[in-house]
Design an enzyme around this catalytic site. Structure first.
Site, PDB file in Angstrom:
ATOM      1  N   ASN A 105       0.869  -1.183   0.000  1.00 11.30           N
ATOM      2  CA  ASN A 105       0.000   0.000   0.000  1.00 11.30           C
ATOM      3  C   ASN A 105       0.902   1.228   0.000  1.00 11.30           C
ATOM      4  OD1 ASN A 105      -1.915   1.961   0.376  1.00 11.30           O
ATOM      5  ND2 ASN A 105      -2.292   1.469   2.532  1.00 11.30           N
ATOM      6  N   LYS A 158       0.072   4.257  -0.224  1.00 16.41           N
ATOM      7  CA  LYS A 158      -0.593   5.447   0.342  1.00 16.41           C
ATOM      8  C   LYS A 158      -0.361   6.634  -0.591  1.00 16.41           C
ATOM      9  CE  LYS A 158       0.145   3.403   4.830  1.00 16.41           C
ATOM     10  NZ  LYS A 158      -0.152   3.497   6.227  1.00 16.41           N
ATOM     11  N   HIS A 203      -9.578   0.636   4.164  1.00 19.79           N
ATOM     12  CA  HIS A 203      -8.354   0.871   4.934  1.00 19.79           C
ATOM     13  C   HIS A 203      -8.683   1.797   6.108  1.00 19.79           C
ATOM     14  CE1 HIS A 203      -4.381   2.241   6.095  1.00 19.79           C
ATOM     15  NE2 HIS A 203      -3.922   1.147   5.506  1.00 19.79           N
ATOM     16  N   GLU A 231      -7.228   4.222   7.374  1.00 17.84           N
ATOM     17  CA  GLU A 231      -7.044   5.666   7.120  1.00 17.84           C
ATOM     18  C   GLU A 231      -8.236   6.228   6.351  1.00 17.84           C
ATOM     19  OE1 GLU A 231      -3.132   5.412   5.375  1.00 17.84           O
ATOM     20  OE2 GLU A 231      -2.323   4.815   7.325  1.00 17.84           O
ATOM     21  N   GLU A 258      -5.957  -5.647   9.821  1.00 15.96           N
ATOM     22  CA  GLU A 258      -4.962  -4.639  10.165  1.00 15.96           C
ATOM     23  C   GLU A 258      -5.321  -3.985  11.490  1.00 15.96           C
ATOM     24  OE1 GLU A 258      -2.691  -3.141   6.551  1.00 15.96           O
ATOM     25  OE2 GLU A 258      -4.533  -1.979   6.636  1.00 15.96           O
ATOM     26  N   GLY A 282       1.830   1.613  10.743  1.00 17.07           N
ATOM     27  CA  GLY A 282       2.771   2.729  10.689  1.00 17.07           C
ATOM     28  C   GLY A 282       3.386   3.089  12.029  1.00 17.07           C
ATOM     29  N   SER A 288       2.891  -2.821  10.295  1.00 21.96           N
ATOM     30  CA  SER A 288       4.340  -2.827  10.554  1.00 21.96           C
ATOM     31  C   SER A 288       4.990  -4.168  10.221  1.00 21.96           C
ATOM     32  CB  SER A 288       4.629  -2.405  12.003  1.00 21.96           C
ATOM     33  OG  SER A 288       4.142  -1.086  12.223  1.00 21.96           O
TER      34      SER A 288
HETATM   35  C1  PEP Z   1      -0.969  -0.164   5.842  1.00 24.13           C
HETATM   36  O1  PEP Z   1      -0.951   1.003   5.534  1.00 24.13           O
HETATM   37  O2  PEP Z   1      -1.881  -0.890   5.423  1.00 24.13           O
HETATM   38  C2  PEP Z   1       0.091  -0.706   6.695  1.00 24.13           C
HETATM   39  C3  PEP Z   1       0.002  -1.927   7.127  1.00 24.13           C
HETATM   40  O3  PEP Z   1       1.126   0.159   6.975  1.00 24.13           O
HETATM   41  P1  PEP Z   1       2.515  -0.236   7.710  1.00 24.13           P
HETATM   42  O4  PEP Z   1       3.012  -1.503   7.070  1.00 24.13           O
HETATM   43  O5  PEP Z   1       3.417   0.932   7.437  1.00 24.13           O
HETATM   44  O6  PEP Z   1       2.213  -0.419   9.148  1.00 24.13           O
END
Ligand code: PEP
Length: 247
Positions: free
Chosen positions: A10, A12, A94, A96, A166, A172, A208
């Site tokens: 992703n 972003k 997602h 966000e 997630e 993040g 992460s």
């Molecule tokens: C994400 O944005 O879906 C995500 C898992 O980000 P990160 O791997 O940076 O935690």
């Protein structure tokens, strides 16, 4: 049932169209064969990513879309528009999008159907916040997210939708769910699915995930891949995560 691992990056709000082509070239060179792999890119980079991925097995996804095919919705992009731009699929729900743009479970149900109707593959993201986990609400939250978004959805549509678990507190932040915590949540999510689709649905872990922790997470029986944010912007790190998926 054995499920083919599926790892998605992703990006972003990163990578312009002109940055996308050279990055995709490096990525395609670095990626090991085996798992299914997708990159979820900004709208403006879909065409560049699709043209760089042509002839490879790499799939190109958008990061959101509107539930209707067209209309007076300034600034929005629909499923048929994504298909025409070259997208193979779309990431929906997602955290966000839920947190900053008010995406609701009800709207996500319509978006999943609209994406499928246009021929797009779907990754549907769910997960609890840190406060919800601390309050012991992880399972009720996951249940609500799945039940509302999947209400009235045919078993066939459920079967072809990838789920990304997630935990919001892990996105993040550098804090990753332990393999045991993630496995427990994945098994619970699987138990919510209709019995005839349950074993075939792929459930990715996101939060992460990095080359250093990917193998342990991906070795869990109900973790079928990853949704990778930060580390997907580094071709070598993303390729290493893909390489950590069991063959
Ligand atoms: C994400 O944005 O879906 C995500 C898992 O980000 P990160 O791997 O940076 O935690």
């Amino acid at each position: 049932m054995s499920r083919r691992p599926f790892v998605a990056g992703n990006w972003k709000m990163h990578r312009t169209p002109s940055e996308t082509a050279p990055f995709m070239e490096r990525l395609i060179d670095a990626l090991p064969e085996g798992p299914d792999v997708a990159v979820c890119v900004p709208f403006t980079s879909i065409a560049a990513a699709a043209s760089a991925a042509a002839g490879s097995w790499l799939r190109v996804y958008a990061q959101t879309m509107h539930e209707l095919a067209e209309g007076a919705f300034t600034g929005e992009v629909s499923a048929p528009m994504l298909v025409d731009a070259g997208a193979d699929g779309v990431l929906l729900g997602h955290s966000e999008r839920r947190q900053h743009f008010g995406e609701t479970d009800e709207a996500l149900r319509l978006k999943i159907e609209s994406a499928h109707d246009a021929g797009l593959e779907v990754i549907f993201a769910i997960g609890e916040t840190g406060d919800e986990r601390e309050a012991g609400q992880t399972e009720p939250v996951l249940r609500r997210q799945v039940e509302v978004a999947y209400r009235g959805l045919s078993v066939e549509r459920v079967a072809r939708t990838t789920i990304a678990y997630e935990p919001v507190w892990a996105i993040g932040t550098g804090r990753t769910a332990t393999p045991e915590m993630a496995q427990q949540a994945h098994a619970f999510i699987r138990s919510l699915l209709p019995e005839s689709a349950r074993d075939g649905v792929r459930i990715q872990y996101g939060g992460s995930m990095k080359p250093e922790n990917a193998a342990q997470l991906l070795a869990q029986p109900d973790i079928d891949g990853g949704l990778i944010g930060g580390a997907s912007l580094d071709a070598a790190a993303f390729a290493a995560i893909v390489g950590a998926a069991p063959a």
